[in-house]
Design a protein around this motif. Sequence first.
Motif, mmCIF file in Angstrom:
data_model
loop_
_atom_site.group_PDB
_atom_site.id
_atom_site.type_symbol
_atom_site.label_atom_id
_atom_site.label_comp_id
_atom_site.label_asym_id
_atom_site.label_seq_id
_atom_site.Cartn_x
_atom_site.Cartn_y
_atom_site.Cartn_z
ATOM 1 N N LYS A 109 0.940 -1.232 0.067
ATOM 2 C CA LYS A 109 -0.017 0.037 0.057
ATOM 3 C C LYS A 109 0.916 1.142 0.016
ATOM 4 N N GLU A 110 0.408 2.402 -0.445
ATOM 5 C CA GLU A 110 0.983 3.317 -0.523
ATOM 6 C C GLU A 110 0.312 4.535 0.269
ATOM 7 N N PHE A 111 0.966 5.198 1.223
ATOM 8 C CA PHE A 111 0.282 6.353 2.057
ATOM 9 C C PHE A 111 1.497 7.140 2.474
ATOM 10 N N TYR A 112 0.956 8.421 3.004
ATOM 11 C CA TYR A 112 1.948 9.458 3.519
ATOM 12 C C TYR A 112 2.749 8.902 4.334
ATOM 13 N N GLY A 113 4.202 9.171 4.154
ATOM 14 C CA GLY A 113 5.092 8.869 5.201
ATOM 15 C C GLY A 113 5.372 7.454 5.550
ATOM 16 N N LYS A 114 5.047 6.334 4.511
ATOM 17 C CA LYS A 114 5.401 5.181 4.873
ATOM 18 C C LYS A 114 6.891 4.794 5.012
ATOM 19 N N ASN A 115 7.533 5.221 4.194
ATOM 20 C CA ASN A 115 8.911 4.946 4.598
ATOM 21 C C ASN A 115 9.507 5.290 5.849
ATOM 22 N N LEU A 116 9.174 6.873 6.184
ATOM 23 C CA LEU A 116 9.727 7.517 7.270
ATOM 24 C C LEU A 116 9.099 6.514 8.508
ATOM 25 N N ILE A 117 7.888 6.089 8.468
ATOM 26 C CA ILE A 117 7.327 5.374 9.480
ATOM 27 C C ILE A 117 7.971 3.991 9.817
ATOM 28 N N PHE A 118 8.100 3.294 8.700
ATOM 29 C CA PHE A 118 8.928 2.174 8.986
ATOM 30 C C PHE A 118 10.409 2.191 9.316
ATOM 31 N N THR A 119 10.860 3.168 9.074
ATOM 32 C CA THR A 119 12.239 3.452 9.348
ATOM 33 C C THR A 119 12.560 3.675 10.835
ATOM 34 N N LEU A 120 11.456 4.483 11.575
ATOM 35 C CA LEU A 120 11.432 4.792 12.813
ATOM 36 C C LEU A 120 11.058 3.453 13.621
ATOM 37 N N LEU A 121 10.135 2.675 13.081
ATOM 38 C CA LEU A 121 9.936 1.495 13.843
ATOM 39 C C LEU A 121 11.032 0.372 13.883
ATOM 40 N N LEU A 122 11.575 0.512 12.679
ATOM 41 C CA LEU A 122 12.898 -0.376 12.660
ATOM 42 C C LEU A 122 13.934 0.193 13.695
ATOM 43 N N SER A 123 13.910 1.522 13.673
ATOM 44 C CA SER A 123 14.894 2.220 14.757
ATOM 45 C C SER A 123 14.827 1.880 16.206
ATOM 46 N N SER A 124 13.370 1.582 16.461
ATOM 47 C CA SER A 124 13.122 1.249 18.087
ATOM 48 C C SER A 124 13.662 0.116 18.292
ATOM 49 N N MET A 125 13.996 -1.067 17.503
ATOM 50 C CA MET A 125 14.733 -2.255 17.754
ATOM 51 C C MET A 125 15.952 -1.891 18.515
ATOM 52 N N LEU A 126 16.633 -0.650 18.158
ATOM 53 C CA LEU A 126 17.909 -0.629 18.691
ATOM 54 C C LEU A 126 17.954 -0.294 20.030
#
Length: 276
Positions: free
Chosen positions: A99-116
């Motif tokens: 799906k395409e939605f606003y800020g998709k890549n940024l949100i996914f990057t922030l979620l991955l960053s939380s794994m740190l």
Amino acid sequence: MGRPKPLTTVLMLTGLTLGAFVVLLPFFWMLITAMKPQADALQFTIPWDRLSLDNFKKVAGDPDFPFVMFFQNSLIVAAASAGLTVLVCTLGGYAFAKKEFYGKNLIFTLLLSSMLVPGMIYMVPQFALISQLGWINTWQGMIIPHLASVFGLFLLRQYIETIPTSLIEAAQIDGASELQIFRQVVLPLCMPISATLFLLTFLTQWSNFLWQLIVNTPDSTLRTLPVGLALFRGQYGDRWDLMMAGSVFSILPMALLFLVAQRFFIEGMTSGAVKE
């Protein structure tokens, strides 16, 4: 690439055998200790003529130690957490992959960053939130905080990206709704990786000790098996034979689940879905 030389094959098999021996030795010793009489529990010798299943009967039938209740609680928490985590992560993975939605890549990057961030950092705010919601000594307090698995989301997102978009477009042309596409196209293709995530989550939640300890008071009837075994150790501090019997019981579901689901586990970790 040529066939491996006999010496290489022998060395490889020898290494694998030694590795398997090292891995299985603690489990073997735990089983033997669970079958020993109390007097021989800490001895390094094995009294083959005195081994019995009496300790298992004592643990399962002890009126002061509700082992069956702890076992059932662990089974409910682990199965519910694993099943709901797979559902949530599959829905999220489908959205981020197709799906395409606003800020998709940024949100996914922030979620991955939380794994740190170490998981212990989340413990205090999670406990404060659970307390405010009144979820102490409740099933939802034991299960819901673990459903948001960023690792599971990443795993499903990467897998769903390999599903040809043409399959989804064909279903849309045929008039399928989003729910039908998800249920009849995405879910069947994600079965191997979903089984993998279910297995990993089940194993994690089955052995989860700290969180289940802090969200249940000492008089709670919802205590899980790891917490129960810790209390069992306090009650029978010198009964290593009974503790090992309880530990053998605790690893049986994990061993059986892995044996049943290992085909899906290997397939999910090594292959992708249908490719264009």
